[in-house]
Write a protein that holds these residues in place. Structure first.
Motif, mmCIF file in Angstrom:
data_model
loop_
_atom_site.group_PDB
_atom_site.id
_atom_site.type_symbol
_atom_site.label_atom_id
_atom_site.label_comp_id
_atom_site.label_asym_id
_atom_site.label_seq_id
_atom_site.Cartn_x
_atom_site.Cartn_y
_atom_site.Cartn_z
ATOM 1 N N VAL A 65 0.845 -1.198 0.000
ATOM 2 C CA VAL A 65 0.000 0.000 0.000
ATOM 3 C C VAL A 65 0.880 1.248 0.000
ATOM 4 C CG1 VAL A 65 -1.920 -1.108 1.245
ATOM 5 C CG2 VAL A 65 -0.196 0.184 2.527
ATOM 6 N N GLY A 66 0.295 2.349 -0.479
ATOM 7 C CA GLY A 66 0.878 3.670 -0.313
ATOM 8 C C GLY A 66 -0.030 4.443 0.626
ATOM 9 N N ALA A 67 0.441 5.597 1.072
ATOM 10 C CA ALA A 67 -0.362 6.426 1.980
ATOM 11 C C ALA A 67 -0.494 7.828 1.414
ATOM 12 C CB ALA A 67 0.278 6.474 3.360
ATOM 13 N N LYS A 68 -1.728 8.316 1.338
ATOM 14 C CA LYS A 68 -1.956 9.704 0.912
ATOM 15 C C LYS A 68 -1.658 10.669 2.054
ATOM 16 C CE LYS A 68 -5.514 8.429 -2.411
ATOM 17 N NZ LYS A 68 -6.948 8.437 -2.701
ATOM 18 N N LYS A 69 -1.710 10.180 3.293
ATOM 19 C CA LYS A 69 -1.474 11.035 4.459
ATOM 20 C C LYS A 69 -0.447 10.374 5.380
ATOM 21 C CE LYS A 69 -3.864 13.301 8.294
ATOM 22 N NZ LYS A 69 -5.133 13.395 9.030
ATOM 23 N N LEU A 70 0.684 11.049 5.533
ATOM 24 C CA LEU A 70 1.734 10.603 6.457
ATOM 25 C C LEU A 70 1.964 11.719 7.473
ATOM 26 C CD1 LEU A 70 4.151 9.030 3.849
ATOM 27 C CD2 LEU A 70 3.121 7.802 5.768
ATOM 28 N N THR A 71 1.768 11.405 8.745
ATOM 29 C CA THR A 71 1.918 12.377 9.819
ATOM 30 C C THR A 71 3.112 11.983 10.678
ATOM 31 O OG1 THR A 71 -0.483 12.668 9.880
ATOM 32 C CG2 THR A 71 0.763 13.487 11.778
ATOM 33 N N LEU A 72 4.106 12.870 10.762
ATOM 34 C CA LEU A 72 5.265 12.597 11.604
ATOM 35 C C LEU A 72 4.824 12.598 13.063
ATOM 36 C CD1 LEU A 72 8.336 12.171 11.898
ATOM 37 C CD2 LEU A 72 8.552 14.665 12.029
ATOM 38 N N LEU A 73 5.101 11.490 13.756
ATOM 39 C CA LEU A 73 4.757 11.385 15.163
ATOM 40 C C LEU A 73 5.929 11.795 16.050
ATOM 41 C CD1 LEU A 73 2.814 7.992 15.077
ATOM 42 C CD2 LEU A 73 1.864 10.313 15.121
ATOM 43 N N LYS A 74 7.137 11.361 15.685
ATOM 44 C CA LYS A 74 8.322 11.685 16.481
ATOM 45 C C LYS A 74 9.556 11.107 15.798
ATOM 46 C CE LYS A 74 9.838 11.762 21.277
ATOM 47 N NZ LYS A 74 9.572 13.125 21.695
ATOM 48 N N GLU A 75 10.677 11.768 16.024
ATOM 49 C CA GLU A 75 11.968 11.200 15.635
ATOM 50 C C GLU A 75 12.590 10.613 16.895
ATOM 51 O OE1 GLU A 75 14.946 12.727 12.513
ATOM 52 O OE2 GLU A 75 15.698 13.499 14.434
ATOM 53 N N VAL A 76 13.022 9.368 16.836
ATOM 54 C CA VAL A 76 13.546 8.671 18.009
ATOM 55 C C VAL A 76 14.952 8.139 17.754
ATOM 56 C CG1 VAL A 76 11.245 8.021 18.849
ATOM 57 C CG2 VAL A 76 12.496 6.454 17.361
ATOM 58 N N ASN A 77 15.634 7.853 18.863
ATOM 59 C CA ASN A 77 16.943 7.192 18.850
ATOM 60 C C ASN A 77 16.787 5.821 19.478
ATOM 61 O OD1 ASN A 77 18.481 9.413 17.933
ATOM 62 N ND2 ASN A 77 18.461 10.282 19.980
ATOM 63 N N LEU A 78 17.694 4.958 19.149
ATOM 64 C CA LEU A 78 17.771 3.658 19.789
ATOM 65 C C LEU A 78 19.087 3.639 20.567
ATOM 66 C CD1 LEU A 78 16.711 0.733 20.120
ATOM 67 C CD2 LEU A 78 18.111 0.138 18.153
ATOM 68 N N ALA A 79 19.020 3.592 21.868
ATOM 69 C CA ALA A 79 20.205 3.566 22.729
ATOM 70 C C ALA A 79 21.187 4.682 22.373
ATOM 71 C CB ALA A 79 20.878 2.199 22.659
ATOM 72 N N PRO A 80 20.816 5.948 22.641
ATOM 73 C CA PRO A 80 21.638 7.074 22.209
ATOM 74 C C PRO A 80 23.039 7.120 22.826
ATOM 75 C CG PRO A 80 19.812 7.844 23.568
ATOM 76 C CD PRO A 80 19.584 6.392 23.306
ATOM 77 N N SER A 81 23.287 6.381 23.895
ATOM 78 C CA SER A 81 24.642 6.323 24.442
ATOM 79 C C SER A 81 25.570 5.503 23.558
ATOM 80 C CB SER A 81 24.625 5.722 25.853
ATOM 81 O OG SER A 81 23.959 6.590 26.741
ATOM 82 N N TYR A 82 24.996 4.670 22.685
ATOM 83 C CA TYR A 82 25.806 3.780 21.860
ATOM 84 C C TYR A 82 25.589 3.926 20.365
ATOM 85 C CZ TYR A 82 26.510 1.605 26.369
ATOM 86 O OH TYR A 82 26.828 1.392 27.681
ATOM 87 N N PHE A 83 24.447 4.475 19.956
ATOM 88 C CA PHE A 83 24.118 4.588 18.542
ATOM 89 C C PHE A 83 23.763 6.030 18.211
ATOM 90 C CE2 PHE A 83 22.812 0.288 19.754
ATOM 91 C CZ PHE A 83 23.468 -0.474 18.814
ATOM 92 N N SER A 84 24.117 6.445 16.999
ATOM 93 C CA SER A 84 23.707 7.785 16.569
ATOM 94 C C SER A 84 22.564 7.724 15.557
ATOM 95 C CB SER A 84 24.902 8.546 15.974
ATOM 96 O OG SER A 84 25.410 7.863 14.850
ATOM 97 N N ALA A 85 22.104 6.521 15.265
ATOM 98 C CA ALA A 85 21.046 6.347 14.265
ATOM 99 C C ALA A 85 19.724 6.934 14.747
ATOM 100 C CB ALA A 85 20.873 4.867 13.945
ATOM 101 N N ARG A 86 19.002 7.542 13.830
ATOM 102 C CA ARG A 86 17.713 8.163 14.128
ATOM 103 C C ARG A 86 16.634 7.549 13.239
ATOM 104 N NH1 ARG A 86 18.710 12.146 17.422
ATOM 105 N NH2 ARG A 86 16.862 13.413 17.160
ATOM 106 N N MET A 87 15.429 7.469 13.781
ATOM 107 C CA MET A 87 14.298 6.931 13.028
ATOM 108 C C MET A 87 13.122 7.881 13.172
ATOM 109 S SD MET A 87 12.284 3.314 13.500
ATOM 110 C CE MET A 87 13.195 2.374 12.281
ATOM 111 N N GLN A 88 12.487 8.163 12.035
ATOM 112 C CA GLN A 88 11.268 8.976 12.046
ATOM 113 C C GLN A 88 10.067 8.032 12.004
ATOM 114 O OE1 GLN A 88 11.251 12.385 9.406
ATOM 115 N NE2 GLN A 88 13.489 12.324 9.345
#
Length: 181
Positions: free
Chosen positions: A101-124
């Protein structure tokens, strides 16, 4: 209390694989204390996770194999943002690849980190609504199982032993907050 960021004295790559780089980071804190930390060096352009909701008020989840836990896990569609791709474009592409499927409406809920003491990766994390049928070829090694879960029973997912990824649980709670459920 205002904190002054520590001074980075030096960084170096101490290990590397096809997917990851481990970086050593020597720091000096404002009080003069020096410490060396290790972190997974960020690469790529970030990642996205979507909480799709269909016209019948079902959450759409996927079940896929996770080599880290050596188990099939229930979660939401997700994936990396490719070079020269916006997060919104990546979100729609991943929905098409993993759910069809595709989405006509995408609403950003939050940008998060996974274990920010060890990783710099971010996920929206996005809420995906107004879905329409559309698919494209993905990179999964086997077909993903698509699970429709009634939105009215979303809280039951929190007790489901198959959904253990912290980002998926966070995405569910953020979606429920956005929808005021």
């Amino acid at each position: 209390m205002t904190h002054q960021k520590p001074e980075i004295l030096r960084t170096s790559i101490v290990a590397e694989s096809r997917l990851f780089k481990i970086e050593s980071v020597a720091l000096r804190f404002s009080n003069g204390v020096e410490r060396t930390y290790e972190r997974m060096k960020g690469g790529g352009y970030g990642a996205v996770m979507m909480v799709p909701i269909d016209a019948d008020d079902n959450l759409i989840l996927i079940r896929e194999y996770a080599v880290g836990t050596e188990n099939y896990e229930l979660g939401f569609p997700k994936g990396a943002i490719d070079k020269d791709e916006t997060a919104l474009t990546a979100a729609n592409r991943e929905l098409m690849e993993e759910v069809g499927v595709g989405a006509k409406k995408l609403t950003l809920l939050k940008e998060v980190n996974l274990a920010p003491s060890y990783f710099s990766a971010r996920m929206q994390i996005y809420l995906a609504q107004d879905l329409y049928p559309e698919s494209c070829e993905g990179d999964e090694p086997e077909p993903l199982e698509i699970i429709k879960w009634p939105l009215a029973r979303a809280n039951e997912l929190l007790d489901n032993d198959e959904i253990t990824e912290s980002r998926a649980i966070c995405a569910l709670l953020l979606a429920l907050k956005q929808l005021d459920k």
